[in-house]
Design a protein around this motif. Structure first.
Motif, short mmCIF file in Angstrom:
data_model
loop_
_atom_site.label_atom_id
_atom_site.label_comp_id
_atom_site.label_asym_id
_atom_site.label_seq_id
_atom_site.Cartn_x
_atom_site.Cartn_y
_atom_site.Cartn_z
N ILE A 18 19.38 -9.20 -51.01
CA ILE A 18 18.30 -10.17 -51.23
C ILE A 18 18.40 -10.76 -52.64
N LEU A 19 18.63 -9.90 -53.62
CA LEU A 19 18.73 -10.34 -55.01
C LEU A 19 19.86 -11.35 -55.19
N VAL A 20 21.04 -11.03 -54.68
CA VAL A 20 22.20 -11.92 -54.84
C VAL A 20 21.98 -13.22 -54.06
N HIS A 21 21.39 -13.13 -52.88
CA HIS A 21 21.08 -14.34 -52.09
C HIS A 21 20.17 -15.27 -52.88
N TYR A 22 19.10 -14.71 -53.44
CA TYR A 22 18.17 -15.53 -54.22
C TYR A 22 18.82 -16.07 -55.49
N ALA A 23 19.61 -15.23 -56.17
CA ALA A 23 20.30 -15.67 -57.39
C ALA A 23 21.21 -16.85 -57.08
N ASP A 24 21.94 -16.76 -55.97
CA ASP A 24 22.82 -17.86 -55.55
C ASP A 24 22.02 -19.11 -55.21
N GLN A 25 20.85 -18.93 -54.59
CA GLN A 25 19.98 -20.07 -54.27
C GLN A 25 19.52 -20.78 -55.55
N ILE A 26 19.16 -20.00 -56.54
CA ILE A 26 18.59 -20.54 -57.78
C ILE A 26 19.65 -21.19 -58.66
N TYR A 27 20.81 -20.54 -58.80
CA TYR A 27 21.82 -21.02 -59.75
C TYR A 27 23.12 -21.52 -59.13
N GLY A 28 23.29 -21.36 -57.84
CA GLY A 28 24.54 -21.76 -57.20
C GLY A 28 25.40 -20.55 -56.90
N LYS A 29 25.97 -20.53 -55.72
CA LYS A 29 26.74 -19.37 -55.24
C LYS A 29 27.87 -19.01 -56.20
N GLY A 30 27.84 -17.76 -56.64
CA GLY A 30 28.90 -17.22 -57.47
C GLY A 30 28.96 -17.74 -58.90
N SER A 31 27.95 -18.49 -59.33
CA SER A 31 27.96 -19.04 -60.69
C SER A 31 27.76 -17.93 -61.73
N VAL A 32 28.14 -18.21 -62.95
CA VAL A 32 27.95 -17.26 -64.04
C VAL A 32 26.47 -16.88 -64.14
N MET A 33 25.58 -17.86 -64.08
CA MET A 33 24.15 -17.57 -64.21
C MET A 33 23.62 -16.76 -63.03
N SER A 34 24.14 -17.01 -61.83
CA SER A 34 23.74 -16.22 -60.67
C SER A 34 24.10 -14.76 -60.88
N LYS A 35 25.32 -14.53 -61.38
CA LYS A 35 25.78 -13.16 -61.63
C LYS A 35 24.98 -12.51 -62.76
N LEU A 36 24.68 -13.28 -63.79
CA LEU A 36 23.90 -12.74 -64.91
C LEU A 36 22.50 -12.37 -64.46
N LEU A 37 21.86 -13.25 -63.71
CA LEU A 37 20.53 -12.96 -63.18
C LEU A 37 20.55 -11.64 -62.43
N ALA A 38 21.50 -11.46 -61.53
CA ALA A 38 21.57 -10.24 -60.73
C ALA A 38 21.80 -9.01 -61.61
N ALA A 39 22.75 -9.09 -62.53
CA ALA A 39 23.05 -7.95 -63.39
C ALA A 39 21.86 -7.59 -64.28
N GLN A 40 21.19 -8.59 -64.83
CA GLN A 40 20.02 -8.31 -65.67
C GLN A 40 18.89 -7.71 -64.85
N ALA A 41 18.68 -8.21 -63.65
CA ALA A 41 17.63 -7.64 -62.79
C ALA A 41 17.92 -6.18 -62.48
N ILE A 42 19.18 -5.87 -62.21
CA ILE A 42 19.56 -4.49 -61.91
C ILE A 42 19.34 -3.61 -63.14
N LEU A 43 19.75 -4.07 -64.31
CA LEU A 43 19.56 -3.30 -65.53
C LEU A 43 18.08 -3.11 -65.83
N GLU A 44 17.34 -4.19 -65.85
CA GLU A 44 15.94 -4.14 -66.24
C GLU A 44 15.06 -3.40 -65.22
N SER A 45 15.41 -3.49 -63.94
CA SER A 45 14.59 -2.84 -62.91
C SER A 45 14.98 -1.39 -62.68
#
Length: 164
Positions: A18-45
């Protein structure tokens, strides 16, 4: 409200999917920002360990302070101030949904102080830029994000869900 069970690999996979799907929706599939969003969410959560109360009960996946779509909640956290770990109580954003938290992150990253993060061409550069922009006080923040991104558990989960 989306609930995460840290002891269950299928629950982690569902959360990551779900997280990666939403990140890709927000920033574009596989983009640097999509990956950063997911990694930061995992770290912070705390997804790969014990998920935080902030994430599981208040839909704040990033430790963003202030008000969210459901107000705020005061919680104890630590900061690095003058090189020392200090415990403080602060108001964190409380959100109605997980997606609200992701949009809140996008809004935060759109601020001028994060311009170098948005412009980063590599994940490593983005991780370094987000720390340098003042996102976190932990001097090891960028290396923690990189460890999550390159970690075996995340990569296996992404593979199982067809993201890589």
């Amino acid at each position: 409200m989306f609930t995460v069970s840290a002891s269950s690999a299928p629950a982690k996979d569902a959360y990551l999917s779900i997280l990666v799907h939403y990140a890709d929706q927000i920033y574009g599939k596989g983009s640097v920002m999509s990956k950063l969003l997911a990694a930061q969410a995992i770290l912070e959560s705390g997804l790969l360990g014990k998920p935080s109360i902030l994430a599981t009960k208040h839909n704040n996946l990033f430790g963003i302070k202030g008000k969210g779509t459901a107000g705020s909640v005061k919680l104890r956290t630590w900061e690095i101030l003058n090189g020392k770990k200090v415990w403080v109580i602060t108001a964190f954003a409380k959100n109605k949904t997980m997606y609200d938290s992701l949009l809140q992150y996008k809004n935060l990253m759109s601020k001028s102080r994060y311009q170098h993060v948005i412009e980063a061409k590599t994940f490593s550069d983005a991780a370094d830029a987000v720390y340098k922009a003042g996102y976190a006080t932990d001097p090891n923040y960028a290396s923690k994000i990189l460890s999550i991104y390159h970690g075996d558990e995340l990569q296996r989960s992404l593979e199982r869900n067809g993201f890589i």
